[in-house]
Design an enzyme around this catalytic site. Structure first.
Site, PDB file in Angstrom:
ATOM      1  N   HIS A 124       0.859  -1.191   0.000  1.00  0.00           N
ATOM      2  CA  HIS A 124       0.000   0.000   0.000  1.00  0.00           C
ATOM      3  C   HIS A 124       0.891   1.235   0.000  1.00  0.00           C
ATOM      4  O   HIS A 124       1.882   1.293   0.720  1.00  0.00           O
ATOM      5  CB  HIS A 124      -0.917   0.010   1.224  1.00  0.00           C
ATOM      6  CG  HIS A 124      -1.997  -1.019   1.140  1.00  0.00           C
ATOM      7  ND1 HIS A 124      -3.224  -0.746   0.583  1.00  0.00           N
ATOM      8  CD2 HIS A 124      -2.032  -2.311   1.507  1.00  0.00           C
ATOM      9  CE1 HIS A 124      -3.972  -1.834   0.622  1.00  0.00           C
ATOM     10  NE2 HIS A 124      -3.268  -2.799   1.175  1.00  0.00           N
ATOM     11  N   THR A 176      13.294  -9.812   2.721  1.00  0.00           N
ATOM     12  CA  THR A 176      13.160  -8.486   2.129  1.00  0.00           C
ATOM     13  C   THR A 176      14.076  -8.293   0.924  1.00  0.00           C
ATOM     14  O   THR A 176      13.925  -7.324   0.193  1.00  0.00           O
ATOM     15  CB  THR A 176      13.482  -7.396   3.162  1.00  0.00           C
ATOM     16  OG1 THR A 176      14.826  -7.573   3.627  1.00  0.00           O
ATOM     17  CG2 THR A 176      12.525  -7.460   4.352  1.00  0.00           C
ATOM     18  N   LYS A 177      15.054  -9.209   0.749  1.00  0.00           N
ATOM     19  CA  LYS A 177      16.029  -9.109  -0.345  1.00  0.00           C
ATOM     20  C   LYS A 177      16.113 -10.449  -1.071  1.00  0.00           C
ATOM     21  O   LYS A 177      15.732 -11.481  -0.528  1.00  0.00           O
ATOM     22  CB  LYS A 177      17.413  -8.756   0.208  1.00  0.00           C
ATOM     23  CG  LYS A 177      17.474  -7.409   0.882  1.00  0.00           C
ATOM     24  CD  LYS A 177      18.857  -7.169   1.443  1.00  0.00           C
ATOM     25  CE  LYS A 177      18.876  -5.842   2.194  1.00  0.00           C
ATOM     26  NZ  LYS A 177      20.113  -5.662   2.943  1.00  0.00           N
TER      27      LYS A 177
END
Length: 194
Positions: A124, A176-177
């Site tokens: 979002h 996240t990576k």
């Protein structure tokens, strides 16, 4: 006229696009309307020997691609959502209990997703502090999980991540990576362990 050319022509006619979206998607529930879900077997691709358990929430409108490969399984109480991007799952892949997959996501063959996993390519937008978050729309970055990957229970794979072939993601990891092929990652945020 193929599906891609239909999509392109709809992008040029915003009024018609919004009307069709209203007919297909229940705006309050953020899922396809009941009559669209009845037609799902006609527009979802399910490979030979594949299975989707009856309790799976299939939020798969017909204007995006959903494909489940041969002998693959989506276990009970999972949610598959391709409303903002295609969801493609390869052959001999198992999506475990209570998984959530929000496209655009591509999952390879011989992948094992344990229980309670979230794989999401959706974020979002929230940068404009003068607007409510729900007024700012969403953005997507595709997620790719290559062949022969094992993801432990309750892991989270976030937008834009590519998980390399034969990688293992530990239970509870927040990825996240990108994950290199043939590696083991774990932790919050996930890092290479070996």
């Amino acid at each position: 006229m193929n599906k891609q050319s239909i999509r392109e022509s709809l992008n040029g006619c915003q009024g018609l696009k919004h009307f069709l979206d209203y007919l297909v998607m229940n705006q309050r529930d953020a899922r396809p309307r009941w009559y669209i879900r009845l037609l799902a077997p006609l527009y979802q691709h399910r490979g030979r020997g594949s299975k989707i358990y009856w309790s799976v929430r299939m939020d798969t409108p017909p204007y995006r691609r959903f494909s489940l490969g041969r002998s693959s399984v989506v276990e009970s109480f999972s949610c598959i959502n391709n409303a903002v991007g295609d969801v493609v799952i390869g052959d001999h892949t198992r999506v475990g209990l209570h998984n959530t997959i929000i496209g655009p996501v591509t999952i390879g063959s011989h992948v094992n997703l344990a229980q309670g996993i979230t794989v999401t390519a959706l974020n979002h937008n929230f940068a404009d502090t003068s607007l409510r978050i729900d007024e700012q729309g969403v953005s997507t970055k595709p997620v790719t999980i290559e062949d022969d990957v094992w993801v432990g229970a309750n892991a989270v794979i976030l937008p834009g991540v590519t998980v390399g072939r034969h990688a293992v993601i530990a239970a509870g990891a927040v990825v996240t990576k990108d994950v290199p092929p043939f590696s083991v990652v774990g932790g919050v945020p996930a890092r290479v362990l070996k």
